[in-house]
Scaffold this active site. Structure first.
Site, short mmCIF file in Angstrom:
data_model
loop_
_atom_site.label_atom_id
_atom_site.label_comp_id
_atom_site.label_asym_id
_atom_site.label_seq_id
_atom_site.Cartn_x
_atom_site.Cartn_y
_atom_site.Cartn_z
N SER A 1 -14.11 41.22 29.56
CA SER A 1 -14.05 41.24 31.00
C SER A 1 -15.39 40.93 31.70
CB SER A 1 -13.55 42.60 31.47
OG SER A 1 -14.49 43.60 31.18
N LYS B 1 -22.64 43.67 36.68
CA LYS B 1 -21.18 43.51 36.76
C LYS B 1 -20.63 44.37 37.89
CE LYS B 1 -17.18 44.08 33.62
NZ LYS B 1 -16.79 44.50 32.24
N SER C 1 -15.70 43.73 25.84
CA SER C 1 -15.94 43.05 27.12
C SER C 1 -17.36 42.55 27.35
CB SER C 1 -15.54 43.96 28.28
OG SER C 1 -14.14 43.95 28.42
#
Lengths: 95, 482
Positions: free
Chosen positions: B159, B84, B183
């Site tokens: 997220s 990420k 997330s």
């Protein structure tokens, strides 16, 4: 909590942010809504409760103070938007 | 696309990949080529990756293949991982999904990523997410929206949406995301993958862009529980760069086994009005299954559930406003061209560099930390946080696990929930508890609705009970290899 435009301006300054007149109006509504929603916590009596501040169980983690070159000067300057050979450059601070 | 045919199994399991390479039926280079091909094919639509390190990955494949042959390879040799865009990887871009970090190149590698590399994992690229991991939909104002691979009109969650969608679309074996309020788990539920949030402090946060420091956890997203356990095993453990990181020994999570008759608490609110009927039905089927195994399954009412999101948003916005003060346009990242003095440099760079949700949260956080309101909001939330943690711990002292759906609904439409931030926040109702309390939680696939949209089962356990949690998750996972 009723947030007014003056509060938004003050908080924006503390946050080092700036907004257009329109954005400020929108934030007045949004912050009023969200802060009022947050106030739901007032339904609970917490007079005898201590605030929970630390989430890690690790206490007093100490180590020897060893000198290391974790981020060399040259590398620290690499991402600077404006720099000279030694320093970050910003607009003039003292007249 | 590579000309070699790659069996689905080796793209969905790290151990299957490793075995096939060791047995000589698969070359790591052709597997990496296959993943690069998948990314080239699907990424324009899915928008999961913001940067792909194709050539490097191929060079690594060659090197690691030699190590496998020589018998000197690490635990993750044969694994291809995406990270990420909140994890530092030296000499690679890092933007936390924000314009404020325009052109930023990381000068060091964070601990979790370094441990993956040291174990011979291949890092294939950097993945899209909500700006500064603040959001539940991965609708990034600068990098665009991540699409659900099951239906491009739906979000992949957030997220860590890019990280989940990349696994869903088989662009890599697994991804490393971050979980501050759900997330990792919510996008895993929306994409039919496995998402693990470990105990707070289990994995070092060194090299993770800080959002809310008392909540932030790094966690893997994978096709199966075994890979998740293996990745945790490699990343977890004490770190001299993060003094909050736990010094507790790391168990062999990938070898954990269950024993005895379990006691399972099912959150009563799992069956509340807002939860979609397909999800309730699937959970009921699970409950019957557990009962048939002789487990004790009881519905429990967690009375403080209705306060979780309020606590979460007060404390996380406060911590975010403080953490994000470092982005000032001086030392790195974006600087406004229009600045005339130092104050306007700060204000313009930040206002032009942060997106609307990030600015809203900085404003709220600054408000709740301001002198006149600190006690009424911030301290109050910290007090209720203690109540929630104590109540949850009490529950988990009586039961082995606390379970509920990961989310009340399947993935929502890309244009839904756009006008009301609170409605968007409510999507995290089941996931925030683990972050508020610092306990581990996992989302595993529970089923699909009639439109083939997946949903997940969330299992929570007591702090540092990852072994038990993973063993139970493994017992309950649906095979994704079919």
């Amino acid at each position: 909590m009723e947030v007014n435009k003056e509060t938004v301006k003050k908080i924006a300054h503390l946050s080092r942010l700036q907004f257009t007149d329109q954005e400020e109006d929108k934030l007045v509504g949004e912050m009023t809504n969200i802060l009022s929603w947050m106030e739901k916590l007032n339904e609970l009596d917490t007079t005898t409760v201590e605030p929970l501040i630390h989430m890690s169980a690790e206490l007093n983690v100490v180590r020897e103070d060893i000198v290391k070159d974790e981020l060399p000067h040259k590398n620290a300057l690499l991402n600077a938007p404006k720099k000279d050979s030694d320093y970050f450059r910003v607009p003039k601070v003292i007249e | 696309m590579s000309s070699v045919s790659i069996p689905a199994e080796v793209t969905k399991s790290i151990s299957a990949s490793r075995k096939a390479i060791e047995g000589g039926s698969l070359s790591l280079t052709s597997l990496v080529q296959h993943f690069i091909g998948q990314i080239e094919l699907h990424n324009p639509k899915v928008n999961a990756f913001v940067a792909v390190y194709g050539n490097e990955a191929l060079a690594e494949a060659d090197r690691i293949e030699q190590k496998i042959k020589a018998g000197t390879a690490g635990k993750l040799a044969g694994a291809v991982i995406g990270i990420k865009d909140v994890l530092a990887y030296q000499n690679h871009g890092l933007q936390s999904g924000s314009k404020i970090l325009d052109n930023f190149v990381s000068q060091f590698t964070g601990t979790a990523v370094q441990r993956l590399i040291d174990a011979d994992a291949i890092i294939i690229g950097r993945q899209n997410c909500d700006e500064f991991a603040m959001g539940s939909a991965s609708k990034n104002p600068w990098f665009g929206t991540v699409k659900n691979f099951a239906n491009p009109e739906k979000v992949a969650g957030g997220s860590s949406g890019g990280s989940a969608a990349a696994v869903q679309a088989c662009m890599c074996h697994a991804s490393i995301g971050s979980d501050t309020g759900g997330s990792v788990r919510q996008p895993a539920a929306f994409t039919g993958t496995v998402g693990l949030k470990p105990t707070y402090s289990r994995i070092s946060r060194w090299g993770l862009v800080a959002y809310a420091s008392s909540f932030d956890c790094i966690g893997p997203i994978a096709h199966n529980v075994e890979d998740s356990a293996l990745l945790l095993e490699v990343m977890a453990g004490a770190d001299t760069h993060d003094s909050t990181c736990s010094s507790k020994p790391v168990d062999a999570y990938s070898k954990a086994e269950l024993s005895g008759k379990l006691k399972i608490a099912v959150l009563k609110q799992s069956f509340s009005e807002g939860v979609q009927p397909e999800i309730k039905n699937a959970l009921n089927t699970k409950i019957e299954h557990w009962k048939s195994l002789g487990y004790t399954v009881e519905e429990v009412d967690f009375s403080l559930l209705d306060y979780l999101l309020n606590i979460y948003y007060i404390i996380t916005t406060a911590e975010a406003s403080s953490n994000l003060s470092r982005f000032d346009g001086v030392r790195y990242g974006y600087r406004s061209e229009k600045a005339t003095d130092l104050e306007s440099l700060y204000k313009l760079s930040r206002s032009e560099g942060f997106g609307p949700e990030v600015k809203r949260r900085i404003m709220l956080g600054t408000f709740v930390l301001s002198a006149s309101y600190y006690d009424a909001y911030f301290t109050k939330a910290q007090k209720v946080r203690r109540l929630v943690k104590e109540q949850t711990e009490e529950l988990l002292s009586k039961y082995d696990f606390l379970v509920c759906p990961t989310t009340p609904t399947v993935a929502f439409g890309i244009n839904e929930k756009v006008d009301n931030p609170i409605e968007m926040y409510l999507n995290d109702i089941f996931t925030v508890q683990a972050n508020v309390c610092g306990i581990p939680a996992i989302s595993i696939p529970l089923g699909e609705n009639a439109d083939k949209l997946p949903f997940g089962l969330q299992i929570m356990a007591g702090a540092f009970q990852e072994s038990k949690l993973l063993a139970f998750a493994k017992q309950n996972e649906i095979s994704t290899l079919a």
